[in-house]
Write an enzyme that holds these catalytic residues in place. Sequence first.
Site, PDB file in Angstrom:
ATOM      1  N   VAL A  32       0.829  -1.203   0.000  1.00 21.99           N
ATOM      2  CA  VAL A  32       0.000   0.000   0.000  1.00 21.99           C
ATOM      3  C   VAL A  32       0.864   1.253   0.000  1.00 21.99           C
ATOM      4  CG1 VAL A  32      -1.868   1.245   1.177  1.00 21.99           C
ATOM      5  CG2 VAL A  32      -1.877  -1.251   1.122  1.00 21.99           C
ATOM      6  N   CYS A  33       1.997   1.221   0.693  1.00 22.68           N
ATOM      7  CA  CYS A  33       2.894   2.385   0.707  1.00 22.68           C
ATOM      8  C   CYS A  33       3.445   2.654  -0.690  1.00 22.68           C
ATOM      9  CB  CYS A  33       4.032   2.180   1.702  1.00 22.68           C
ATOM     10  SG  CYS A  33       3.459   2.110   3.411  1.00 22.68           S
ATOM     11  N   THR A  34       3.777   1.605  -1.412  1.00 24.50           N
ATOM     12  CA  THR A  34       4.248   1.769  -2.783  1.00 24.50           C
ATOM     13  C   THR A  34       3.143   2.362  -3.645  1.00 24.50           C
ATOM     14  OG1 THR A  34       5.821  -0.051  -2.544  1.00 24.50           O
ATOM     15  CG2 THR A  34       5.205   0.569  -4.793  1.00 24.50           C
TER      16      THR A  34
END
Length: 153
Positions: free
Chosen positions: A43-45
């Site tokens: 999700v951070c990517t």
Amino acid sequence: MVTVGDTAPAFTLTATDKSQVSLADFAGQRVVLAFYPAAFTGVCTAEMCAFRDSMAKLNDVGATVLGVSVDAPFSNGAFAKENGLEFTLLSDVHRTMITDYGMTFENFVIEGYTVANRGVVIVESDGTVGYTWTCESLGQEPDYEAIIAHCAQ
């Protein structure tokens, strides 16, 4: 957590090129602080790549994006390179900024490990907080169009 109308807490953190970056460096500018838990996670990517893909719109409305995590500058640098991120990623390894902004997430993956919660704070050109968003679960991404719309005001 900081709230709309608060004076944004000052910070000085290390960027991927090992330079020191302070909020004061952006005095008179609108700054989008995009907090993310961990480089190289799914999700951070997706979140950082969505900011990358929105950069033209954000630049058009005069907003500067800074990504903030507790990852080391070396990790953030590799993360930025792998994903073609051209905006600045900052390392809050001592967790001072995430604490000051109320963006801590406790016990991430392992007991006692504190990371940045996923959230967005927009600091207005006068140094006040103009917009805040914090995820309800770490799997949730911000509303990028709402961020762009706020910055276009």
